[in-house]
Design a protein around this motif. Sequence first.
Motif, PDB file in Angstrom:
ATOM      1  N   SER A  64      17.590  -6.302  -5.632  1.00  0.00           N
ATOM      2  CA  SER A  64      16.876  -5.551  -6.661  1.00  0.00           C
ATOM      3  C   SER A  64      17.372  -4.117  -6.748  1.00  0.00           C
ATOM      4  CB  SER A  64      15.371  -5.554  -6.386  1.00  0.00           C
ATOM      5  OG  SER A  64      14.763  -6.589  -7.099  1.00  0.00           O
ATOM      6  N   ASP A 199      10.947  -4.097 -11.778  1.00  0.00           N
ATOM      7  CA  ASP A 199       9.778  -4.921 -12.051  1.00  0.00           C
ATOM      8  C   ASP A 199      10.062  -6.132 -12.921  1.00  0.00           C
ATOM      9  OD1 ASP A 199       8.111  -3.404 -10.590  1.00  0.00           O
ATOM     10  OD2 ASP A 199       7.291  -2.244 -12.254  1.00  0.00           O
ATOM     11  N   PHE A 201      10.930  -9.530 -14.522  1.00  0.00           N
ATOM     12  CA  PHE A 201      10.971 -10.855 -13.926  1.00  0.00           C
ATOM     13  C   PHE A 201      11.722 -11.888 -14.753  1.00  0.00           C
ATOM     14  CE2 PHE A 201       8.931 -15.087 -13.957  1.00  0.00           C
ATOM     15  CZ  PHE A 201       9.452 -15.552 -12.767  1.00  0.00           C
ATOM     16  N   PRO A 215      11.210  -9.558  -7.754  1.00  0.00           N
ATOM     17  CA  PRO A 215      10.198 -10.316  -8.504  1.00  0.00           C
ATOM     18  C   PRO A 215      10.428 -11.818  -8.439  1.00  0.00           C
ATOM     19  CG  PRO A 215      10.918  -8.429  -9.791  1.00  0.00           C
ATOM     20  CD  PRO A 215      11.827  -8.521  -8.594  1.00  0.00           C
ATOM     21  N   ILE A 218       9.163 -12.931  -5.174  1.00  0.00           N
ATOM     22  CA  ILE A 218       7.696 -12.961  -5.179  1.00  0.00           C
ATOM     23  C   ILE A 218       7.198 -14.206  -5.897  1.00  0.00           C
ATOM     24  CG2 ILE A 218       5.623 -11.813  -6.104  1.00  0.00           C
ATOM     25  CD1 ILE A 218       7.038  -9.141  -5.604  1.00  0.00           C
ATOM     26  N   TRP A 219       7.812 -14.497  -7.032  1.00  0.00           N
ATOM     27  CA  TRP A 219       7.458 -15.696  -7.811  1.00  0.00           C
ATOM     28  C   TRP A 219       7.539 -16.950  -6.937  1.00  0.00           C
ATOM     29  CZ3 TRP A 219       5.389 -16.794 -12.403  1.00  0.00           C
ATOM     30  CH2 TRP A 219       5.613 -18.052 -12.973  1.00  0.00           C
ATOM     31  N   GLY A 235       3.281  -6.149  -2.612  1.00  0.00           N
ATOM     32  CA  GLY A 235       2.877  -5.604  -3.911  1.00  0.00           C
ATOM     33  C   GLY A 235       2.367  -4.183  -3.787  1.00  0.00           C
TER      34      GLY A 235
ATOM     35  N   SER B 131       4.320  -3.895 -11.197  1.00  0.00           N
ATOM     36  CA  SER B 131       4.926  -5.161 -11.573  1.00  0.00           C
ATOM     37  C   SER B 131       3.997  -6.041 -12.414  1.00  0.00           C
ATOM     38  CB  SER B 131       5.339  -5.901 -10.311  1.00  0.00           C
ATOM     39  OG  SER B 131       5.583  -7.247 -10.613  1.00  0.00           O
ATOM     40  N   LEU B 133       4.356  -9.129 -13.050  1.00  0.00           N
ATOM     41  CA  LEU B 133       4.149 -10.363 -12.299  1.00  0.00           C
ATOM     42  C   LEU B 133       2.939 -10.236 -11.374  1.00  0.00           C
ATOM     43  CD1 LEU B 133       5.605 -13.012 -11.931  1.00  0.00           C
ATOM     44  CD2 LEU B 133       6.952 -11.972 -10.123  1.00  0.00           C
ATOM     45  N   LEU B 134       2.897  -9.103 -10.667  1.00  0.00           N
ATOM     46  CA  LEU B 134       1.813  -8.925  -9.705  1.00  0.00           C
ATOM     47  C   LEU B 134       0.468  -8.736 -10.396  1.00  0.00           C
ATOM     48  CD1 LEU B 134       3.503  -6.722  -7.008  1.00  0.00           C
ATOM     49  CD2 LEU B 134       2.431  -8.945  -6.685  1.00  0.00           C
TER      50      LEU B 134
END
Lengths: 271, 304, 368
Positions: A64, A199, A201, A215, A218-219, A235, B131, B133-134
């Motif tokens: 990232s 950020d 995605f 991201p 995280i997904w 997060g 984010s 997503l978050l």
Amino acid sequence: MRQGRWLKVYSLTYLVFIYAPVLLLPIFAFNDSAIVAFPLTGFTTKWFEELWSATVMHEALWNSLYVGIATAVLSTVFGTCAARASTRFDFRGKKAAMGFIMLPLVLPEIIVAVALVVVLVQMGISLSLFAVVLGHVLICTPFSIAILSSAFNNLDLSLEEASLDLGETPFSTFFRVTLPLVAPGIVSSLLISFTISLDEFIIAFFLTGTDPTLPVYIWSQLRFTAKLPGVVSLGSLLLLASLILLLAAEYFRRRANKKAGTEGDGTGGFL
Amino acid sequence: MSAVPAEGKPLLGGRFRFWLKSEEASGFKLLSPAFLYALVMLAAPLAMVVVISFWTQELIDFDRSFTLKNYEEAWTDPIYRVLMLRSLAISGIVTVTTVILAFPIAYFVSFHVKHHKPLWILLITIPFWTSYLLRVFLWKVILGYNGVLNSGLIELGLIEEPLTFILYNATTVVITLAHAWAPFAILPIFVSLEKIDRSLLEAAEDLGDGPIQRFFRVTLPLAMPGVIAASLIVFIPTVGDYVTPRLVGGNSGLMIANIIQLQFGQASNAPLGAALALSAMVIVAAISVLIVWSSRRFTKRQAR
Amino acid sequence: MSSTPSAGTIIDIERVEKRFGQVAALKKGIDARIREGEFFSLLGPSGCGKTTLLRMIAGLDDPTVGEIRIDGKPMNGVPANHRPTNMVFQSYAIFPHLNVFENVSYGLRKQRLVKAEVERRVAEALAMVSLSGYEKRASHAMSGGQRQRIALARALVLRPRVLLLDEPLSALDKQLREQMQIELRHLQREVGITFVLVTHDQSEALTMSDRIAVMFEGNIAQLDSPEMLYRRPISKRVASFIGVMNFFPASVTGESAKGVEAEIAGLGPMTVPKQQVPKDVTGREVTAGVRPEMMTLLFDETETAEREVMAEIDDVVYYGDMSYYSLRLPGCEELTTVSMRNTAGRPILKEGGSVRVGWGQESVVLLS
């Protein structure tokens, strides 16, 4: 002023609505329980310790950072040139060309992602972090242009003329006058582009191939309930990082305005 | 460009050299990197998507003969039709609620906040920088079966069984999107309210309008550009949102982006995916144009 | 093709035209010579092309047609940074990221002077504009008048052959403006540098300049000293742009050694001396002009004038030191304005009455 009071109550309630989810991040990041739910069970820092040793996550973080820095630099270079062109020069087709460059702002990201994936696959370019950079530059350049346009707009044209008149060449004028005066705008553009890229995605999800960005990582974690506390603590760190970057960007934007002798409008330069 | 005269070469060279020094040329030169990039990375790919949408998928390669089959399927298959309509409906509802909820706060900050406007705006924008997503995921945490809301309510003794109707459906998608896009609705409205010359409001009052009449006859019409901008800024991207329906929508909350992703992913039918994506884009564009057009007519009528 | 400069000429403007795209800013080919050491003004309403002309002298724009020479050297294609001119911008263009010292010394960097010499020259320049001791101040903390002085010092420190000033006083309030007019005039005498000033304010041009070029719509209408512009304007337009003038329809009846014979509505037959008739006044139907203070009211029988006529008083406006009478002259449709100084014992007449108006031959000019 009764109307004002009701509006204030409403606005504060609205802020609570806006902040509610975000405020949960730090709360559950330090919660002892493995399930993200009330009641809170106790204070712990173990999730952060887990993050410390999660090597896959570290790789994603580096990915990232690579994507974010490359995106920030490229889109700021494009943005600087384009903002300069649109604020200084008048030429045929300028509006159309600018409109086209700004298009990604109003295009659903899924369309951008789909289009890029199609063309890369057709051209036989394998999906990679580099492909992600290509996509991110596309969506970050409009933001850079918006920020830098305001920086260039605040720059009085006669300052550059004065420099020429006082004997400097156009080249040295750029370094002695133009650059110092728009530098805060450039820094602000770098920070904003970096934050957006960090950020983002959906484009990363489509284009990244085997190396996940943060991201995307995280997904992949969201499917496992056991991983959730870790995601929450990650997060909250990201939230902190974004906040610092955003405040830094805002600081530099205001300095840019102040330097150029105008007051900031307080609406965030990216409007 | 247009600087190509029909006469002999020297003239062309001379004119071109002259043009190169002109202001127009400087503008072109500076704009070209960003423009060429957008051309290569956006226009070309979009054109490619258009081309592919007329092809047919065969195992790993394409049948490159022209066909309208994908569009036929995209527009007639009930699954796609349901998803498309649902996407539009959800986005429409999200847009309307977000804008209506956003207007009072924009109005408050613009008209009633005296000294801390930048602070308020900063407070409103901060969550946007965390984010996406978050933020969406956190709604899942809040509204889930064992989520924050349910566990909190049980803890408080208000309910005994967790509420199940609040997660994995279209309503959840609406709540989540309305939250995620709030700053995007507030800011344009705020900007257009800020641009209103305050003496116009005093003039309206002086001419006999009460506060409510004044709001509907002066403030709202003048804020309309901001409201329209806010609507488009929320509507266009939410139609194509992928993350929210996937995370909190369940089966009844899936939207068109999810099925597009599916075509490019597991279903591996890129031509159909392309046709769906383009159809969605055209429909969204058409609706946007319609919104702008009708709002212009509305403002014109108001002005009379 | 550069001709030898006539003695004392510093800037030679020859057949200069300028177009921006399709828009012509200067269309008819401007010719003008600015003399060494003079205070020269370009005066005209906004959009007349005066700033365009100044910017072309500075090298910030290039003429589309024609040539500008400075000290006999053709300047076409020579960029601003290679010209012996410096400019004071309308916005002053003070670099906001530099302090006062850095602003004033900005152009000196090119000259590669030793530090002490730079400091000495900056101090000298700041002293010239009464800003000694302000070196370390942040430039954005300075007032409008001070910024203007910094801009002056920044240009003068380079010892240019010509100093160009683009509406330098327009941003100041009235009092400061009048004070700066006098200071600028003194400064110019002191340094002896040629000043070229652009302004739309006729009183500013009159008080400061040695010579003024009055410009309308991209042309120089008249180039003359302030006194000649005021007393011998060559056209109605110039006359009414600089001060107030009464106009009378007139027809030329003949020409003698003494001057041009004309029948003037309201004033009767007159011989207008040659020097009061511009060259381009030809034909029978012309206009005669008289300034309000060039006519006088004759309050009692003892006062006389070369020529006189009875007039009705239509209106009187009292200005304290002056009174302005609007008079109806026999045989003249337009009202005629006459100004009278309110000296001790002189009465102020009421409207509705009548009065004798007097004037002399030398008060009348003919105009195109």
